[in-house]
Enzyme design. Sequence first.
Site, PDB file in Angstrom:
ATOM      1  CG  ASP A   1      39.070  77.704  42.621  1.00 45.10           C
ATOM      2  OD1 ASP A   1      40.084  76.986  42.451  1.00 45.10           O
ATOM      3  OD2 ASP A   1      38.967  78.841  42.158  1.00 45.10           O
TER       4      ASP A   1
ATOM      5  CG  HIS B   1      43.028  80.102  45.906  1.00 46.75           C
ATOM      6  ND1 HIS B   1      43.255  81.432  45.661  1.00 46.75           N
ATOM      7  CD2 HIS B   1      42.578  79.578  44.728  1.00 46.75           C
ATOM      8  CE1 HIS B   1      42.947  81.717  44.405  1.00 46.75           C
ATOM      9  NE2 HIS B   1      42.538  80.607  43.815  1.00 46.75           N
TER      10      HIS B   1
ATOM     11  CB  ILE C   1      46.075  85.177  46.684  1.00 51.49           C
ATOM     12  CG1 ILE C   1      45.778  84.238  45.498  1.00 51.49           C
ATOM     13  CG2 ILE C   1      47.498  85.717  46.614  1.00 51.49           C
ATOM     14  CD1 ILE C   1      45.874  84.912  44.139  1.00 51.49           C
TER      15      ILE C   1
ATOM     16  N   GLY D   1      39.423  85.030  43.820  1.00 51.85           N
ATOM     17  CA  GLY D   1      38.731  86.214  43.329  1.00 51.85           C
ATOM     18  C   GLY D   1      37.231  86.099  43.472  1.00 51.85           C
TER      19      GLY D   1
END
Length: 290
Positions: free
Chosen positions: A193, A198, A213, A216
Amino acid sequence: MPIDAARALAADPRQGEIGWDHKDIQLYHLGLGAGSSLHGNSLATDPDELRYTLESKLHVLPSFATVAGAGMAMLGGLAAPGIEVNLANVLHGGHSIELHRPIPVQGRATSSSRVAAVYDKGKAAVIVLRSEVADADGPLWTSDAQIFVRGEGGFGGERGPSVRGELPDRAPDRTEERPIREEQALLYRLSGDWNPLHADPEFAKLAGFDKPILHGLCSYGMTLKAVVDTALGGDVSRVRAYRTRFAGIVFPGETLRIRMWQEPGRVLVSVTAAERGDAPVLADTVVEHA
């Protein structure tokens, strides 16, 4: 319309070949924090952690299914016929996996991906992207990604089922805290990802966040590891299914507070950000087990 539900549901599945070996498994586990120091104890060579990091002792956490083949099944689903959406309006709303048998440390498999459902939530649409993975010995896992697309509802489709669940009205049977290392998102993204949200502070600010962040699906994997290591006695083969709803964000450097309620055949889980007043991170989270 940007989303043609009938066309998307009728489209032929997309077939692809995926493969992995022990290095992919080890990298994924390290991205979840395996082998790191927790509560001041050095656990890098703890036998329980070596099951995640040492090739001669390796087992596979079932949430590896979300990154096998670099997670390309989910991305391919967004390119399905009838699905034309602005990626800026796309959120990963939830994820579930069903395990048909333990994932081998090394494997080659065929992934079949399709749009399994399209739901009309009024101001948004929810697209369920399903990937079914099998090797020469038969089915391995089924993975459903619930993709929330803002501004694409109102087309008259079914609203879809509600997955909201109530937690027991009692104290959790156990509570675990899992610190997120400052560099953890940088390591986790190497499993496939590459979203700069991120990693790149400037991109994160454009998206409305003070800093990058955590993924998830990284929180998702960290939570399953905590459940397996405690409630399931460290036995990954006991996991039968795992689902969650992404309820909020967490930042590298924060701590996941993972509360577990054990019931026959399943563990109910609540995940919050400890430093921000237990702000929700994962909700409606269930691990079904043997």
